[in-house]
Design a protein around this motif. Structure first.
Motif, short mmCIF file in Angstrom:
data_model
loop_
_atom_site.label_atom_id
_atom_site.label_comp_id
_atom_site.label_asym_id
_atom_site.label_seq_id
_atom_site.Cartn_x
_atom_site.Cartn_y
_atom_site.Cartn_z
N UNK A 150 33.27 44.37 10.52
CA UNK A 150 32.03 44.16 9.78
C UNK A 150 30.83 43.89 10.68
N UNK A 151 31.07 43.83 11.98
CA UNK A 151 29.96 43.66 12.92
C UNK A 151 29.30 45.01 13.18
N UNK A 152 28.02 44.98 13.34
CA UNK A 152 27.29 46.18 13.71
C UNK A 152 27.67 46.62 15.11
N UNK A 153 27.77 47.92 15.33
CA UNK A 153 28.03 48.55 16.63
C UNK A 153 29.49 48.52 17.05
N UNK A 154 30.39 48.02 16.21
CA UNK A 154 31.82 48.09 16.50
C UNK A 154 32.45 49.24 15.72
N UNK A 155 33.28 50.01 16.41
CA UNK A 155 33.98 51.15 15.81
C UNK A 155 35.44 51.07 16.21
N UNK A 156 36.33 51.40 15.28
CA UNK A 156 37.75 51.25 15.52
C UNK A 156 38.47 52.60 15.63
N UNK A 157 39.32 52.72 16.63
CA UNK A 157 40.26 53.83 16.70
C UNK A 157 41.26 53.63 15.56
N UNK A 158 41.52 54.66 14.76
CA UNK A 158 42.46 54.49 13.64
C UNK A 158 43.79 53.89 14.09
N UNK A 159 44.32 52.99 13.27
CA UNK A 159 45.54 52.28 13.65
C UNK A 159 46.51 52.19 12.47
N UNK A 166 61.09 45.77 12.26
CA UNK A 166 61.23 44.70 13.24
C UNK A 166 59.95 43.91 13.47
N UNK A 167 58.79 44.57 13.27
CA UNK A 167 57.50 43.90 13.51
C UNK A 167 56.53 44.24 12.38
N UNK A 168 56.76 43.75 11.19
CA UNK A 168 55.96 44.16 10.04
C UNK A 168 54.48 43.79 10.12
N UNK A 169 54.11 42.84 10.97
CA UNK A 169 52.70 42.46 11.10
C UNK A 169 52.01 43.19 12.24
N UNK A 170 52.76 44.02 12.98
CA UNK A 170 52.23 44.69 14.16
C UNK A 170 51.51 45.99 13.81
N UNK A 171 50.36 46.21 14.47
CA UNK A 171 49.63 47.46 14.29
C UNK A 171 49.09 47.92 15.64
N UNK A 172 49.08 49.23 15.83
CA UNK A 172 48.65 49.81 17.10
C UNK A 172 47.76 51.02 16.83
N UNK A 173 46.71 51.15 17.62
CA UNK A 173 45.80 52.29 17.48
C UNK A 173 46.46 53.57 17.98
N UNK A 174 46.11 54.67 17.38
CA UNK A 174 46.57 55.99 17.81
C UNK A 174 45.59 56.50 18.87
N UNK A 175 45.96 56.34 20.13
CA UNK A 175 45.03 56.66 21.22
C UNK A 175 44.77 58.16 21.37
N UNK A 176 45.55 58.99 20.69
CA UNK A 176 45.23 60.42 20.70
C UNK A 176 43.91 60.68 19.97
N UNK A 177 43.49 59.71 19.14
CA UNK A 177 42.25 59.84 18.39
C UNK A 177 41.07 59.16 19.08
N UNK A 178 41.30 58.62 20.28
CA UNK A 178 40.22 57.94 21.00
C UNK A 178 39.02 58.86 21.28
N UNK A 179 39.22 60.08 21.80
CA UNK A 179 38.06 60.93 22.06
C UNK A 179 37.23 61.20 20.80
#
Length: 205
Positions: A150-159, A166-179
Motif C-alpha cells: 500500500x506504499x507508493x512506489x513499491x511494486x511486487x514480483x508475483x508470488x 510442509x510450509x503453509x505460511x510460506x510464499x516465494x516470488x516467481x523470479x522468472x517474472x522479475x524482468x
C-alpha cells in the motif's frame, strides 16, 4: 524491440537479503537482466554478505554477484547512502526480500546496507521492486507485506505459496517474472496478478 535490449541502459540497484535458498534463482534473474541490457548495482544486507550456509559461503556468493554485475558489491551503510542523492539507479530491486527486511522497510528502520539503499533510492520517488521470500508471508510477515503493497512506489514480483503441506505460511516470488515486473514498475504499473495459484496438492485425511 529484441528481448535482449528491452532494458538497455536501465540502471538497476539489485539488493540481496538473506534468503539463502533463493540466491541461485536470484543470480540467474540478475544474469537475465544483464542480458537484457540493464546495468546492475549490487547490494547485499549484512546477513547476505556475511553468513556461510549450506547454500554457499559468503565469499563465494559475493564473488559470483560481482562477476554477474561487473561491479563491487555495496556491503556497508556508508556506501549505500549516496545511491539516492546521486540518483545512481532508475529502479531498486530487492530479490530476495526476507521477512526481516520487509518488516524494516515497512516501518522505516534503516540499519543495513539494503535498507539504506532502498531508503536513499526512495527519496527521489523512484520505484522499488520487491521479490518476497519468507516462511512467514501468511503469518507474522503478512501485515508488513500488506503495508508495503500500500506504499507508493513499491511494486511486487508475483508470488505464491511454495509448499502448502510442509510450509503453509510460506510464499516465494516467481523470479522468472522479475524482468516484466521491472519493466512495468518503471511505467508506474503493478504487474498482475500479484498473488497467483501455485500447484495444489490435495491430501485425503
Amino acid at each position: 524491440m529484441p528481448t535482449e535490449n528491452k532494458l538497455k541502459g536501465v540502471r538497476i540497484g539489485y539488493a540481496l537479503a538473506g534468503s539463502f535458498c533463493t540466491f541461485e534463482k536470484s543470480f540467474k534473474a540478475a544474469e537475465k537482466l544483464r542480458n537484457m541490457g540493464a546495468e546492475l548495482l549490487p547490494i547485499m544486507s549484512y546477513n547476505a554478505a556475511g553468513v556461510d550456509t549450506r547454500f554457499g559461503k559468503a565469499e563465494e556468493n559475493i564473488r559470483r554477484f560481482e562477476e554477474i554485475t561487473g561491479r563491487k558489491v555495496i556491503k556497508t551503510i556508508e556506501d549505500a547512502e549516496p545511491i539516492g542523492p546521486k540518483r545512481m539507479c532508475d529502479v531498486m530491486v530487492v530479490a530476495p526480500c526476507t521477512a526481516n527486511s520487509a518488516a524494516k522497510l515497512a516501518v522505516g528502520i534503516t540499519d543495513t546496507p539494503l535498507t539504506m539503499a532502498v531508503k536513499s533510492h526512495l527519496r527521489s520517488g523512484l520505484p522499488v521492486v520487491v521479490a518476497i521470500s519468507t516462511n512467514d508471508a501468511l503469518g507474522a510477515c503478512a501485515k508488513n507485506i500488506g503495508i508495503l503493497q500500500n506504499y507508493r512506489n513499491y511494486y511486487f514480483v508475483p508470488y505464491a505459496q511454495d509448499d502448502i503441506v510442509k510450509k503453509p505460511a510460506s510464499m516465494v516470488a516467481d523470479l522468472s517474472l522479475l524482468p516484466d515486473t521491472v519493466e512495468m514498475a518503471l511505467k508506474g504499473v503493478q504487474i498482475q496478478p500479484v498473488v497467483f495459484n501455485s500447484q495444489f496438492i490435495i491430501h485425503n485425511s
